[in-house]
Design a protein around this motif. Sequence first.
Motif, PDB file in Angstrom:
ATOM      1  N   VAL A   1      -6.120   1.912  -2.584  1.00 24.43           N
ATOM      2  CA  VAL A   1      -5.803   1.520  -1.265  1.00 24.43           C
ATOM      3  C   VAL A   1      -6.593   0.409  -0.575  1.00 24.43           C
ATOM      4  N   THR A   2      -8.151   0.581  -1.271  1.00 26.29           N
ATOM      5  CA  THR A   2      -8.988  -0.617  -0.848  1.00 26.29           C
ATOM      6  C   THR A   2      -8.670  -1.885  -1.726  1.00 26.29           C
ATOM      7  N   ILE A   3      -8.286  -1.928  -2.979  1.00 23.24           N
ATOM      8  CA  ILE A   3      -7.839  -3.067  -3.497  1.00 23.24           C
ATOM      9  C   ILE A   3      -6.388  -3.723  -2.920  1.00 23.24           C
ATOM     10  N   SER A   4      -5.502  -2.775  -2.309  1.00 21.97           N
ATOM     11  CA  SER A   4      -4.352  -3.147  -1.689  1.00 21.97           C
ATOM     12  C   SER A   4      -4.735  -3.845  -0.338  1.00 21.97           C
ATOM     13  N   ALA A   5      -5.762  -3.388   0.584  1.00 27.02           N
ATOM     14  CA  ALA A   5      -5.968  -3.804   1.776  1.00 27.02           C
ATOM     15  C   ALA A   5      -6.439  -5.376   1.655  1.00 27.02           C
TER      16      ALA A   5
ATOM     17  N   VAL B   1      -5.165 -11.800   0.856  1.00 28.30           N
ATOM     18  CA  VAL B   1      -5.342 -12.983  -0.188  1.00 28.30           C
ATOM     19  C   VAL B   1      -3.849 -13.492  -0.426  1.00 28.30           C
ATOM     20  N   GLN B   2      -2.932 -12.497  -0.645  1.00 26.66           N
ATOM     21  CA  GLN B   2      -1.615 -12.716  -1.065  1.00 26.66           C
ATOM     22  C   GLN B   2      -0.654 -11.970  -0.340  1.00 26.66           C
ATOM     23  N   SER B   3      -0.557 -12.405   0.830  1.00 27.16           N
ATOM     24  CA  SER B   3       0.274 -11.442   2.104  1.00 27.16           C
ATOM     25  C   SER B   3       1.908 -11.713   1.642  1.00 27.16           C
ATOM     26  N   ASP B   4       2.313 -12.551   0.720  1.00 28.95           N
ATOM     27  CA  ASP B   4       3.686 -12.493   0.307  1.00 28.95           C
ATOM     28  C   ASP B   4       4.004 -11.917  -0.875  1.00 28.95           C
TER      29      ASP B   4
ATOM     30  N   GLU C   1       0.829   1.686  -1.781  1.00 27.53           N
ATOM     31  CA  GLU C   1      -0.053   1.556  -0.860  1.00 27.53           C
ATOM     32  C   GLU C   1       0.158   3.053   0.225  1.00 27.53           C
ATOM     33  N   LYS C   2       1.561   2.987   0.678  1.00 23.67           N
ATOM     34  CA  LYS C   2       1.854   4.124   1.572  1.00 23.67           C
ATOM     35  C   LYS C   2       1.855   5.416   0.742  1.00 23.67           C
ATOM     36  N   PRO C   3       2.557   5.500  -0.309  1.00 20.63           N
ATOM     37  CA  PRO C   3       2.410   6.799  -1.365  1.00 20.63           C
ATOM     38  C   PRO C   3       0.893   7.418  -1.428  1.00 20.63           C
TER      39      PRO C   3
END
Length: 294
Positions: free
Chosen positions: A244-248, A253-256, A264-266
């Motif tokens: 989750v930290t890396i996802s945030a 950096v790459q929002s698209d 992330e949600k699971p």
Amino acid sequence: MSESLTKLKVNVKDFGDCLYLLDSNLKCLSKLIINVEHIGPKGNFTLATKKLPKLKYFSLCSIYKTFSYDDLIIPLLHRMINLEELILFLSVVRFSSDVIDGIQLHDEILVHMTRLNKFTFSINTELLIKNDIKTDITTKENIQHSFIGKEFGQVQSIIHNDANDYNIIIIDEDNIGLIDFGDMCETFLISEVAIACAYIMLDKQDPINSATYLIHGYNQIIQFENIEIDLIYHFICTRLAMSVTISAYQKQVQSDNHYLVISEKPVWSLLEKLNTIHTTFIYQTFRSACASSK
């Protein structure tokens, strides 16, 4: 060459050059890295027996096969009585059925090096029996299993480090493979299990039970140490927290790129669910899974 030299890295043609360096007047040498083209046979040089107490770090790598592991390499290593770190990258040919595994490494090398803190190695054994060559690449599982019961700490190895359902290809039960080796690293073997568990627990009503199946199966092949069983849960949580930290960060950096945040949600949901389960129950469940698989 200066007698006060403490560190040396060289490329040499044969093992005799290696011995010459060690037996020369390098009284202060504490770190030696040697890449040697050929190891053996003995030839015309005489093996010295004088100990090398100053040497703390030794690395020996050879790209060609050697028939002289037992005759040259082992006697040399026995002279390094105060070695703290050892690196061996070798391909060994033997006229016997003895593969170089963890038991042999322990009995032939490690018991002679009481101060050794780190041992990094990649040793491939080829067995030459009745003019036939049988190649046996000793696996990390074999090495880990053969070190069980010794007084040394956990064996580290190169692991895939990202075993999830997007990186597994299954054709049938006999044809299963992994892809995406970009996250490979050297670490403790239980990390591989914990990472796979972290993914297999996602979106499960009973995530602990799901992880138990994987742990049970793995323990049938390589038995965990007791401390490892309890650490698996903490390694799982660490992996989830990293995810989750890396996802945030990646969202910024790459929002698209939606693939980067696909879990992330699971993961957040799983972390919240695990927070409601007492760790003692998890320890006992994982221990029971391992006990029933022995």
